[in-house]
Design a protein around this motif. Structure first.
Motif, mmCIF file in Angstrom:
data_model
loop_
_atom_site.group_PDB
_atom_site.id
_atom_site.type_symbol
_atom_site.label_atom_id
_atom_site.label_comp_id
_atom_site.label_asym_id
_atom_site.label_seq_id
_atom_site.Cartn_x
_atom_site.Cartn_y
_atom_site.Cartn_z
ATOM 1 N N TRP A 53 3.507 12.589 9.573
ATOM 2 C CA TRP A 53 2.971 13.669 10.394
ATOM 3 C C TRP A 53 3.828 13.900 11.629
ATOM 4 O O TRP A 53 3.375 14.419 12.621
ATOM 5 N N GLY A 54 5.126 13.519 11.513
ATOM 6 C CA GLY A 54 6.064 13.900 12.548
ATOM 7 C C GLY A 54 6.964 12.787 13.023
ATOM 8 O O GLY A 54 6.676 11.607 12.847
ATOM 9 N N GLY A 55 8.079 13.219 13.602
ATOM 10 C CA GLY A 55 9.018 12.326 14.265
ATOM 11 C C GLY A 55 9.329 11.043 13.534
ATOM 12 O O GLY A 55 9.879 11.057 12.452
ATOM 13 N N ASP A 56 8.953 9.940 14.130
ATOM 14 C CA ASP A 56 9.250 8.633 13.552
ATOM 15 C C ASP A 56 8.041 8.004 12.874
ATOM 16 O O ASP A 56 7.962 6.793 12.725
ATOM 17 N N ARG A 57 7.080 8.812 12.462
ATOM 18 C CA ARG A 57 5.855 8.291 11.841
ATOM 19 C C ARG A 57 5.940 8.366 10.318
ATOM 20 O O ARG A 57 6.215 9.415 9.752
ATOM 21 N N VAL A 58 5.705 7.226 9.667
ATOM 22 C CA VAL A 58 5.640 7.135 8.212
ATOM 23 C C VAL A 58 4.383 6.353 7.854
ATOM 24 O O VAL A 58 4.151 5.274 8.406
ATOM 25 N N ASP A 59 3.570 6.894 6.976
ATOM 26 C CA ASP A 59 2.372 6.213 6.493
ATOM 27 C C ASP A 59 2.492 6.053 4.986
ATOM 28 O O ASP A 59 2.748 7.030 4.279
ATOM 29 N N VAL A 60 2.332 4.827 4.495
ATOM 30 C CA VAL A 60 2.420 4.538 3.066
ATOM 31 C C VAL A 60 1.105 3.923 2.619
ATOM 32 O O VAL A 60 0.561 3.047 3.295
ATOM 33 N N PHE A 61 0.597 4.386 1.488
ATOM 34 C CA PHE A 61 -0.656 3.913 0.924
ATOM 35 C C PHE A 61 -0.390 3.379 -0.477
ATOM 36 O O PHE A 61 0.420 3.935 -1.214
ATOM 37 N N TYR A 62 -1.082 2.290 -0.834
ATOM 38 C CA TYR A 62 -0.938 1.758 -2.192
ATOM 39 C C TYR A 62 -2.168 0.940 -2.569
ATOM 40 O O TYR A 62 -2.926 0.500 -1.703
ATOM 41 N N ARG A 63 -2.351 0.743 -3.870
ATOM 42 C CA ARG A 63 -3.400 -0.132 -4.372
ATOM 43 C C ARG A 63 -2.826 -1.529 -4.474
ATOM 44 O O ARG A 63 -1.789 -1.749 -5.077
ATOM 45 N N GLY A 64 -3.513 -2.485 -3.863
ATOM 46 C CA GLY A 64 -3.075 -3.871 -3.905
ATOM 47 C C GLY A 64 -3.513 -4.562 -5.179
ATOM 48 O O GLY A 64 -4.327 -4.046 -5.953
ATOM 49 N N ALA A 65 -3.004 -5.765 -5.387
ATOM 50 C CA ALA A 65 -3.342 -6.560 -6.568
ATOM 51 C C ALA A 65 -4.827 -6.898 -6.616
ATOM 52 O O ALA A 65 -5.381 -7.143 -7.686
ATOM 53 N N ASP A 66 -5.501 -6.884 -5.450
ATOM 54 C CA ASP A 66 -6.933 -7.173 -5.387
ATOM 55 C C ASP A 66 -7.803 -5.933 -5.587
ATOM 56 O O ASP A 66 -9.018 -5.986 -5.480
#
Length: 84
Positions: free
Chosen positions: A64-77
């Motif tokens: 959502w801008g500049g130096d912002r990165v958001d990563v989402f994932y499903r974990g092994a649990d």
């Protein structure tokens, strides 16, 4: 035009985002189930860098801008995880 990136065998679908003009961040799960990122900047790709985690599903990323990165994932649990 297609370019084979190589460098690492991935075990998920990749996802890519751009935070700014001229940059691409590419995310994928590696064979060790960790999250990895590779950056395209100044006309070339970096090597894969580990971001950690215990990824079971395909990661997805947003910025959502500049130096912002958001990563989402499903974990092994089975839980959903958010990294930034």
């Amino acid at each position: 035009q297609f370019q084979q990136l190589g460098g690492m065998k991935i075990t998920s679908d990749p996802t890519a985002i751009s935070r700014k003009t001229g940059e691409i961040l590419l995310f994928a799960r590696g064979e060790d189930n960790k999250l990895y990122v590779r950056q395209f900047w100044n006309g070339s790709w970096t090597v894969w860098f580990p971001w950690g985690g215990n990824v079971a599903g395909n990661p997805d990323a947003a910025s959502w801008g500049g130096d912002r990165v958001d990563v989402f994932y499903r974990g092994a649990d089975g839980a959903i995880y958010h990294m930034w």
